[in-house]
Design an enzyme around this catalytic site. Structure first.
Site, PDB file in Angstrom:
ATOM      1  N   SER A 138      -9.440 -32.451   6.519  1.00  0.00           N
ATOM      2  CA  SER A 138      -9.813 -31.742   5.299  1.00  0.00           C
ATOM      3  C   SER A 138      -9.936 -32.739   4.165  1.00  0.00           C
ATOM      4  O   SER A 138      -9.306 -33.815   4.197  1.00  0.00           O
ATOM      5  CB  SER A 138      -8.732 -30.704   4.944  1.00  0.00           C
ATOM      6  OG  SER A 138      -8.933 -30.159   3.656  1.00  0.00           O
ATOM      7  N   TYR A 151       0.103 -28.678   2.198  1.00  0.00           N
ATOM      8  CA  TYR A 151      -1.134 -28.855   2.959  1.00  0.00           C
ATOM      9  C   TYR A 151      -1.686 -30.257   2.761  1.00  0.00           C
ATOM     10  O   TYR A 151      -2.149 -30.879   3.725  1.00  0.00           O
ATOM     11  CB  TYR A 151      -2.145 -27.798   2.513  1.00  0.00           C
ATOM     12  CG  TYR A 151      -3.389 -27.743   3.372  1.00  0.00           C
ATOM     13  CD1 TYR A 151      -3.298 -27.509   4.738  1.00  0.00           C
ATOM     14  CD2 TYR A 151      -4.648 -27.893   2.806  1.00  0.00           C
ATOM     15  CE1 TYR A 151      -4.445 -27.462   5.533  1.00  0.00           C
ATOM     16  CE2 TYR A 151      -5.793 -27.829   3.585  1.00  0.00           C
ATOM     17  CZ  TYR A 151      -5.692 -27.607   4.948  1.00  0.00           C
ATOM     18  OH  TYR A 151      -6.827 -27.557   5.712  1.00  0.00           O
TER      19      TYR A 151
END
Length: 261
Positions: A138, A151
């Site tokens: 990501s 995250y």
């Protein structure tokens, strides 16, 4: 040469399911892996893919998958899509259980799979000239933002797996590929991150012209593994045009500036 076979994790929804479809459309044999057996069976009926239900945070499930793969055919590509986010809390307010889950599904699952399937990838490379290990990370791996601490940390750690693995495999015909998407609108990622709050999840994408879709990312995965064997896409960072940077998101129609009617 016989069709190559790819193992795609996270195959029950989103980018994982789209990757199964894209690879099947380009001639691959595919094994879709996820926890939800019913979803996998639907995907198998739609695409003709093989499926295997497994929780990749459990070593026993990874061992069972590894044994089944060894008995049923080659593994020419590992495409690790499974992962996810939980919560948008500040670091000081974060739940340790959420952080533990994010590290389990994003980082430790990647290591378990590499350790388990590398012998099969090497065997396939010896026969067919090359094999592939693809990791879906990501933009959160490189760009911190408030509320993203857990995250950010998990994806940054996962990003180190392909970066180190590529160096450790230097001299072997095994491509190591990292694909890092920005905003992708899927049916579950943001909904799960926000604890099932559908209205809050919808607001994330509100007014954004053409956020990436799972199919957009799957197309890049398919391109990467279908490229000539000597071509390695070390890192593909992809965003929708409306997202110029992690923090810079246009809401509303995209329009040309300066003297245009």
């Amino acid at each position: 040469m016989a069709s190559r076979r790819a193992v795609v994790t996270g195959a029950s929804s989103g980018i994982g399911a789209a990757t199964v479809r894209a690879l099947r459309a380009s001639g691959w044999d595919v094994v879709g892996v996820a926890r939800r057996a019913a979803r996998l069976e639907e995907l198998a009926g739609e695409t003709g893919a093989e499926v295997f239900a497994a929780d990749l945070t459990q070593q026993a499930d990874v061992d069972a998958l590894t044994e089944w793969l060894a008995q049923s055919g080659s593994v020419d590509a590992l495409i690790h899509v499974a992962g996810g986010a939980r919560g948008t809390d500040r670091i000081e307010d974060g739940a340790v259980a959420d952080w533990q889950w994010m590290f389990d599904v994003n980082v430790l699952a990647a290591q378990r799979l590499v350790a388990a399937l590398m012998p099969q990838l090497r065997a396939a490379a010896a026969v067919n000239g090359h094999a592939d290990a693809v990791f879906l990370t990501s933009t959160a791996a490189t760009t911190p933002y408030p509320g993203g601490g857990g995250y950010n940390a998990a994806k940054a750690a996962e990003s180190m797996v392909p970066q180190v693995l590529r160096q450790e495999l230097n001299g072997e015909p095994i491509r190591v590929i990292e694909i890092a998407p920005g905003m992708v609108q899927t049916e579950e990622f943001t909904l799960n991150r926000l604890g099932g709050d559908a209205e809050a999840a919808e607001r994330v994408y509100q007014g954004v012209e053409n956020p990436l879709l799972a199919e957009d990312v799957a197309d890049v995965v398919a391109y990467a593994v279908n490229a000539p064997g000597h071509v390695n896409l070390d890192l593909v960072l992809m965003r929708p045009v409306a997202q110029s940077a992690q923090h810079l998101l246009a809401r509303g129609p995209l329009r040309v500036r300066g003297g245009q009617d």
